[in-house]
Structures are given as C-alpha cells and as structure tokens.
Design a protein around this motif. Structure first.
Motif, mmCIF file in Angstrom:
data_model
loop_
_atom_site.group_PDB
_atom_site.id
_atom_site.type_symbol
_atom_site.label_atom_id
_atom_site.label_comp_id
_atom_site.label_asym_id
_atom_site.label_seq_id
_atom_site.Cartn_x
_atom_site.Cartn_y
_atom_site.Cartn_z
ATOM 1 N N GLU A 121 0.950 -1.186 -0.155
ATOM 2 C CA GLU A 121 0.112 0.237 0.130
ATOM 3 C C GLU A 121 0.916 1.211 0.149
ATOM 4 N N VAL A 122 1.113 1.580 -1.159
ATOM 5 C CA VAL A 122 2.057 2.854 -1.446
ATOM 6 C C VAL A 122 1.412 4.155 -0.665
ATOM 7 N N THR A 125 -2.590 1.255 -4.305
ATOM 8 C CA THR A 125 -1.980 -0.024 -3.979
ATOM 9 C C THR A 125 -1.529 -0.873 -5.030
ATOM 10 N N VAL A 126 -0.410 -1.537 -5.081
ATOM 11 C CA VAL A 126 0.092 -2.493 -5.940
ATOM 12 C C VAL A 126 0.293 -3.929 -5.450
ATOM 13 N N ARG A 127 -0.181 -4.777 -6.331
ATOM 14 C CA ARG A 127 -0.115 -6.143 -6.167
ATOM 15 C C ARG A 127 0.852 -6.682 -7.319
ATOM 16 N N THR A 128 1.613 -7.768 -7.000
ATOM 17 C CA THR A 128 2.511 -8.347 -8.055
ATOM 18 C C THR A 128 2.991 -9.898 -7.579
ATOM 19 N N GLY A 129 2.952 -10.783 -8.524
ATOM 20 C CA GLY A 129 3.446 -11.891 -8.149
ATOM 21 C C GLY A 129 3.770 -12.861 -9.382
ATOM 22 N N GLU A 189 -0.974 -5.876 -10.756
ATOM 23 C CA GLU A 189 -2.127 -4.880 -10.957
ATOM 24 C C GLU A 189 -2.015 -3.770 -9.808
ATOM 25 N N MET A 190 -2.859 -2.908 -10.321
ATOM 26 C CA MET A 190 -2.635 -1.823 -9.012
ATOM 27 C C MET A 190 -4.183 -1.171 -8.990
ATOM 28 N N ASP A 191 -4.489 -0.664 -7.770
ATOM 29 C CA ASP A 191 -5.802 -0.064 -7.482
ATOM 30 C C ASP A 191 -5.275 1.691 -7.268
ATOM 31 N N PHE A 192 -6.086 2.412 -8.120
ATOM 32 C CA PHE A 192 -6.076 3.746 -8.265
ATOM 33 C C PHE A 192 -7.376 4.205 -7.789
ATOM 34 N N LYS A 193 -7.555 4.917 -6.432
ATOM 35 C CA LYS A 193 -8.796 5.443 -6.035
ATOM 36 C C LYS A 193 -8.722 6.893 -6.220
#
Length: 906
Positions: free
Chosen positions: A521-522, A527-531, A582-586
């Motif tokens: 959670e930047v 928020t960034v998720r990778t794997g 993937e990333m979440d931009f609010k």
C-alpha cells in the motif's frame, strides 16, 4: 430529588475507555466466533469522539433503565455511516441512543492491514446513578470484599468468549471486568447477593445471581447463548472488492441451503451465471463456457474436480470450509489457466481455545471434523468422509439377478491442516513484522461400481473407473507495515483409471507448483499487487485400445470390424508459468484497477507466449449504489497429454483464449436487501476441439490430428441476484433469488472436418457439422431461475426450500423414425434433422430441508431431512434409441429422494 445520569456502551473489537463529564463509554472487544472467518482484523476501530445521549425525561421520572442494541456500520474513514437498532426497547431510549451514536467518530478499522468498512454490535446502556454522598460526610470504614472469578463459554460450541463485560448489578458504580482471550474474568465486590449481568457482542444478555461470602473466592462457569447466526461474524464485506463480480458464501448459510445435503460448495449451482449441469455430472458451466474451462481451486491450489462422481458431494468436508469465492468472470490477474470462471475454496485454521469437532451421518455417507490447539500459536484441524451407498443399495434392490443394475459411486476424502505463527487478530507492535503459516494435505478418491440384487452372475457389461488426487501445500504469510507477502508452494499427484470393454487407460500426473503474491500500500489511494505463478507436471499414460479406423486397419465390408489392439506408453513434461501485476487507483468515488498477466508454456519443443491485459472500474455513486465494469483477455493452456504426437494428439497446440467484458450495478434497497445486476459478453477463440485438421506429412502422406485450436464461441446475457439477509436476531428468514438470461454458441473456424468417430468430436452429428459450423452450444440454457429461502420456526426448528427452473438443453432431432443400414459396418444409423434445432423439456424441481436443533452446554445436536425433487418431477436427462433407431426411451433424472441425517458438534 435530582438524579445523575450515566450511560455505558459496549463496543465490539475495541479495548479502551473514553470518558466525558456526563457520559462514559466502555468499549468491549469483539467476541470471536468458534470458527473465525477470513479475513483478519489487524486493527480494531477505536472510539475517538462520543456524544452523550439525552436521557428521556419520562423514563427518568419513572426511574427506568434500558440497554439499546445497534448494528453500527463504520466506514473506512471511521465515520458512522449507518445505525440500525436490533431490539427496540421503547420509552424513548431508542431515539435518544440513535441520535447520539450517529454522531460518534472512530479511528478506521484495518482488515489485513488495509482500512476497511466493518460492522459492529454496539450496546448503549442507560443506568441511574445513586445520589452523591452529602458534602462533609465521614468516609465509611473499608468494607470486606468478596472475589468472583470464572470463565465465559459459548453454549453448544464450548468456544471461549473474550471481550465480554461482566458486572455485579446495574448501578453506576458497580464493579465490572472484561474477559480475556480464554474467557476468564475476576471481580472484587462487596459480599452478599451479586446480580450478574454479562454483555458480549454476538451473544444474548446473560443474567444470574450468585451469593458471595466475605474474604472468599467464588468460581463460576457461565454458558452464553449465541444471539443467532446473523451475528456470529461481526466483520461484513471487510475485504475490498477487486473484481466486478465476486460472490462469497459463508459456511453457515451454505450448510442450510435445501437440496445441497449440507454441502456448502454445492451452493455454487444456485448462483447467477451457472448453468445446470447434466445429471450425474459435477461440471461447472459458467457464462456459456464448456466443461473444463472453469478453474476449481482449494486454498489457491488447483484441483481436478470439486465434486465426487455422479453428482456426489464436494471433495471438501463442509466443516473445513471458511469461505467460498466464486468469480463468474472478470477476475484479477493473479488468477489464470481458465477461460471460464474461477472457484476458490478457502479452508480455516484449527481452534486456538480448546478441542472442537463434529460428526455427521446420513444415508449416503459419514464423516467427521476435529480441531484443537497443540501449543501456543500452533493448532491442527482434520476431517475425513467415506460413502457406503454401494453397501446399502443391494439390500433394497429386487432379489432376482438382472432385473435391476445400478451404477453407484464409492468415494472418500480427507483434509489435514497444521497452523503456526502469530495468533489470529494479534496486532504487532508498530514497525514489527508478523508471520503466520500452515501446512495442509488433502485428497479424494472416486470409483464407480455396478451393483444389483440377488446372486452374482456373469454380466456382459463391465465397468471400472477410478480417479483420485492428493495435494500437499504450504503457506507462509509475512506482514510488516504496508507490505504483505504470501508464498504458497505445493506438490500433488493425480491418478485416472478407466476400463470399458477392450479399452483400458491408466494416467498418472505428478505436479509441482508455487505462487507468490506481494502487496504494497504505497498510499491510501494507491495499492500495488504483483507475483509469480508457476506450474510443472509430469504425465505418464498407459493405453490399450482398438486402433482408430483408417489409421491402423481397414474395416472389412459386410462384417463387424474387429480392430487391431494397440498398446501405447507415453511420458511427457509440461510447464506453465506466469508473472502478474495489478494496481488500485482510488480517485474519489472511482476505483481503477488495471492489470496484466504474462504467460509462458513449454511442452516438448512447443513454446507459447502471450499477454493478458485486464481492467476493472468501480464507481461508488452513493453509499447504497455502485456501478462496475470490466474487460480483459484470459487464457488457458491445453492439457499436457494433448501435445502427444498425431494421430493421438497434436504437438502444435497453442493457448486457448477468451475476451470477457461485463457491466453492472449494485444497489442496497433496504438494510437487509441487496440487488446485483450484471450484463456480460464473452467471446472464446483458439479453443481446443476434436477432431483436428488433415495435414500433409514430410513423407508426402496425410495425417489427421486429434486436436486443433479451431474452437470458437460466444456468450452474452444478464445476471440478477436479489439477496435478503437476516437484519437482526429477531429476523426469521433469509434467502435469495438468482436469474440468468443468456445465449451461448459454439463452433469452429475454418473448413468442416471429417468426423472421427473413434476418438469422438464435439462439433455435431455423424457426417460433419451439417449446414453450419457455428450455432448453439450444447450447454446453452436460455433461462436459469433459482429461488432459495429459509425460515426460522423457533425452538430450534428451521424450514427451507429451493426451487429451480431451467430451459432444456439443445438436442438434434432425427429427421425420420426409421433406420439406415450400413453394410460396411454391419449396423444401423439414423438420419438427423437440423443441428440443435430442438430442446429437451424444461427442467423444474423443488427441494425442501427441515432441521431440528438442540443446544446443550457442551455440544449441539441437529436432526435433518433433505428432500430432493419433492413433487417427483420427471425431468428427462438422457434419451436412448434402440439399435435400429425406431424407438426412443427417455431416462428421467433423480426421483424424489429423502435423505435423513444427524449431526453432532462440540
């Protein structure tokens, strides 16, 4: 005479005091349920601003007191977004408490380290203070004390009740204590009669009287009655949605669904977007996709099937299931290897307080579940089940051999899980790391058996089919600050054996894989998720079968062909790996989630590479309304064994593809009513179909592949979900209505192939596809309606029903009721009409479940009857023709089937 007013409030999941000059709120920690659900509350909401309630004048004049219970919704910003009374008390108390609570402000709750909305049960107590002592009065001599200690236990499950407030009397200055994690408490009070009051979130108010002696300790053990299943889980929808459609089912509601025999996973078949699979089939047909195109996983690890053979129960004991996430489409980039939907079953950790378990027995099978703590931070859970219908059925069949012959399933399954690390819900010190992990083994075994009544005799029919799998997986979760890492390695083995007539096949698949998911959670808005997701399999195939016609032998005209037997032993290795992000931009009310998944497959000399970009958009128009949409590419590798050399396979296969889109709206109508409407359009291409194309070989000859990436298809429709939850402990019913209006087509690109009858195909009747190579899918169902409801009759009785109505599947009619003699093959064949121009009759069925439960101090007992097809509808599942195609026989599905069972839990 004037009176001073003091009110106390018990707040679930908090552990501090906040005082004002006239009003003090005593927050009380959440009482965890016996079986804690995922996810984890890593930070409880804390009351940072309170408002004193105005004591109703009339109630004050009459000297009345009251306790008002609410369900409070706390937003991700800590504001109170909704307050609903659960047990109105009248006399103006409800309105006064409601006006005050609406103005409260909390610090945000965090779920898995991320601010999230939660719901808590809040009890606002109005009590009257005794008048203060007269000024200058002499202080009384120190009075003798008595000690009251004890333990709070959830009645029936024996779970320890933590965070409960225990008081002696209702006076303002009455002593009180809060129970610890083991449910223990200690009070020092004046000797004499103690009017005990125990207030705990999720439990009914407990009141009793104890006589305490001076300078002595009295120890008690109190059993609190749960307030009802509606409040066994305090956190509601805590996990932020990352997908346009994710339908999550809790274990409690799923086990009560009629027609499922208490099996939570079977509830998937009642949700929008899922077509009804043919009888005895456990296939999941999601949004027009074909069998095998929906991924089925357990704790993130793919398994070959969710259900036992012949439509049996799921391969996971219902008590082991924590939750079940169903994604009909538009799922995140961490999921792959599917062009249909995804089902992910989450299991739960063993209990940390004491030993718990259950035993369930009915006419189909028997099973047990057991969970227990081993030491501090270590717990274990285990389950197993075995069927015995194959042993009981012959006793009920006619005694004359040959009059009745039935195929019945024989199955067993097991699960074993060991958890270790930090306790659930434990909040680490600021800056400290938190690690948890578990190791789990699970597996399933299925085989089909022919049974009949009377003495055994030789039969012309032989059947030997068996499939089984085993998995061993680990899971390590590491959290520090805003960073979370979940690493999941696993190994497995699958066995598939089949023998029918002269055909036998034995397949063994060894698998090895791992998943790594990292989340950062930047910022609150980013928020960034990778794997990484890798999978390797080693396939061994041993086949004995008649040679395919036209390849190994030439039929002799005028007689029944006798094929030469072939024996093949094959070994192949396959690899499929993926990197995803993937990333979440609010952006205010808008959330954008772009993602991408890069795929690499390698089988033999074949190497396939591609990218799957995806995008989700969510717009929160208001607290009650949200708009959502998605689009993206999805891929699924062909099975490794399909890459074997021609004519038994095709070593040139590529990824199967799908383009999925959806657009929908969520609307909360009332506090317990929610509506979800989603439209979708999916297009599949480059799917694997049989038979393959005829192609030239290097030696100048021709050969026909068994498979080819020529499959195409499309599906579109609208899904409706209307769900009614229990609003309070006094609300007696819950249920849902699901409806899907859809249209699905299948076909293949390119020229029409020659039908390969030996290996079979999925493209149409013998002789090819007819006039069209693109038309209705064999799994198309225009209307799919399901209505589910359960009503609490009281005194432990529950009554529920499930009604299903679906359009019949497409069929190809015969053009005439006659026969055509084929002299070369010495058999008869039909003349078909237009491909899929008819349909089977509409399916409809009513299932009913009635249950009676008894709750004792240390255990519970439930007796239930689950009746499938209550009015004995004759739903046609199969149609068989005589050998000359002159007569057709319709085979109905399951008749009325009452299943009586008993379940004990402790």
């Amino acid at each position: 005479m004037s009176s001073n007013v003091k009110a106390r409030a018990a707040l679930a999941a908090a552990s501090m005091w906040v005082a004002t000059p006239a009003l003090a709120q005593a927050p009380q920690p959440e009482a965890p349920a016996a079986q804690a659900p995922q996810p984890t509350i890593t930070k409880a909401p804390e009351l940072v601003r309170s408002v004193s309630a105005q004591y109703p004048e009339q109630a004050l004049a009459q000297g009345l007191t009251a306790s008002v219970r609410f369900i409070i919704t706390i937003g991700a910003d800590g504001a109170v977004t909704d307050v609903q009374p659960t047990e109105p008390v009248g006399n103006g108390f409800d309105e006064a408490a409601l006006a005050a609570v609406r103005q409260f402000q909390f610090s945000p709750a965090e779920v898995d380290g991320v601010p999230a909305p939660v719901q808590v049960e809040y009890v606002y107590n109005f009590t009257l203070n005794a008048p203060p002592p007269a000024e200058g009065a002499a202080a009384e001599a120190e009075a003798p004390k008595a000690t009251l200690t004890g333990q709070l236990i959830s009645r029936g499950s024996r779970s320890r009740v933590a965070g409960a407030t225990v008081r002696c009397g209702d006076e303002a200055d009455a002593a009180e204590a809060v129970s610890d994690e083991e449910g223990r408490f200690t009070l020092e009070v004046p000797p004499g009669e103690c009017a005990m009051r125990v207030i705990a979130s999720g439990y009914q108010l407990y009141q009793t009287k104890e006589t305490l002696k001076a300078n002595e300790t009295t120890e008690v053990k109190l059993y609190l009655a749960p307030a009802g299943s509606a409040f066994e889980t305090v956190v509601r929808s805590a996990r932020p949605k990352k997908e346009v459609v994710r339908r999550t089912i809790t274990r409690e509601e799923a086990q009560k669904t009629p027609g499922t025999f208490g099996d939570p996973i079977r509830v998937i078949q009642t949700l929008p977007g899922v077509a009804r699979a043919p009888f005895i089939s456990g296939d999941l047909l999601v949004r027009g996709s074909n069998p095998g195109q929906t991924a089925t996983m357990m704790d993130g690890v793919r398994i070959p099937n969710l259900f036992h053979l012949l439509g049996g129960p799921s391969v996971v004991n219902g008590e082991f299931i924590d939750s079940l996430d169903f994604y009909p489409g538009g799922y995140g980039s961490q999921y792959g290897r599917a062009v249909g939907g995804v089902v992910d079953v989450s299991t739960r950790k063993g209990a940390a307080d004491t030993v718990h378990g259950s035993v369930k027995v009915d006419v189909l099978d028997a099973g047990f579940f057991l969970e227990a703590p081993i030491t501090e931070g270590v717990s274990v859970a285990a389950a197993a089940r075995r069927s015995y219908v194959d042993a009981l059925l012959p006793a009920f069949l006619p005694k004359d051999e040959g009059t009745t012959l039935s195929i019945v399933p024989v199955y067993w399954d097991y699960q074993l899980r060991l958890d270790f690390g930090a306790k659930r819900g434990e909040t680490p010190e600021p800056g400290a790391a938190r690690s948890t992990g578990y190791v789990m083994a699970f597996g399933s075994d299925d085989k089909l058996r022919l049974v009949s009544g009377g003495e055994k005799q030789d039969r012309d029919i032989t059947l030997d089919s068996r499939s089984r799998f085993h998995r061993l997986k680990g899971d390590w979760t590491y959290r520090k600050g805003s960073f979370t890492s979940v690493f999941t390695p696993y190994v497995g083995v699958d066995y598939n054996d089949i023998s029918f007539g002269s055909f036998t096949e034995h397949d063994t698949i060894y698998s090895l894989g791992a998943r790594e998911l990292m989340t950062v959670e930047v910022a609150p808005e980013f928020t960034v998720r990778t794997g990484l997701d890798v999978y390797f399999d080693h396939v061994k195939i041993d086949v004995r079968a008649p040679a395919p016609p036209g390849t190994e032998y030439v039929p002799f005209p005028g007689s029944e062909p006798v094929a030469e037997m072939i024996h093949e032993k094959l070994t192949m290795n396959g690899f499929d790996g993926a990197l995803f992000a993937e990333m979440d931009f609010k952006l205010g009310p808008v959330t954008l989630t772009p993602g991408v998944r890069g795929n690499l497959q390698k089988v033999g000399d074949t190497r396939n590479v591609l990218l799957d970009p995806r995008l989700w958009v969510r717009y929160a128009a208001s607290e009650r309304t949200a708009l959502k949409g998605s689009l993206g590419l999805y891929s699924q590798p062909a099975d490794t064994f399909q890459y074997v050399y021609s004519p038994y396979g095709n070593p040139l296969l590529d990824y199967q593809r799908a383009f999925q889109t959806s657009l929908g709206v969520e609307q909360r109508l009332w506090e317990s009513w929610n509506v979800d409407v989603t439209g979708f359009y999916n297009r599949r291409f480059e799917n694997v179909v049989a038979p393959g194309d005829v192609r030239a070989t290097e030696g100048g000859g021709f050969i026909q592949d068994r498979y080819v990436n020529a499959g195409i298809g499309k599906a579109y429709g609208v899904e409706l979900m209307v769900k009614k939850d229990r609003a309070s402990a006094t609300d007696k019913w819950y249920g849902w209505l699901s409806y899907t209006l859809s249209h699905a087509e299948d076909g293949r690109a390119g020229a029409k192939p020659q039908r390969d009858d030996s290996f079979g195909g999925n493209g149409g009747p013998p002789g090819g596809f007819g006039e069209e190579t693109y038309g209705l899918s064999a799994w198309d169902q225009t209307h799919i309606l399901t209505l589910v409801g359960t009503y609490l009759l009281g005194n432990g009785w529950e009554l529920g029903g499930r009604f299903r109505l679906t359009t019949g599947r497409p069929t190809t009619p015969m053009a005439n009721r006659g026969d055509i003699y084929n002299s070369d093959a010495n058999d008869f064949g039909p003349t078909y009409g237009r491909y899929f121009s008819a349909r089977a009759s509409t399916f409809h069925q009513l299932d009913v479940r009635i249950e009676k439960g008894w709750r004792f101090d240390n255990w519970t007992l439930a007796l239930y009857m689950d009746v499938q097809n209550l009015y004995n509808a004759k739903n046609v599942e199969f149609v068989f023709n005589d050998y000359r195609y002159r007569k057709a026989r319709e085979i109905p599905g399951i008749p009325i089937l009452p299943v009586l069972g008993v379940k004990g839990s402790f």
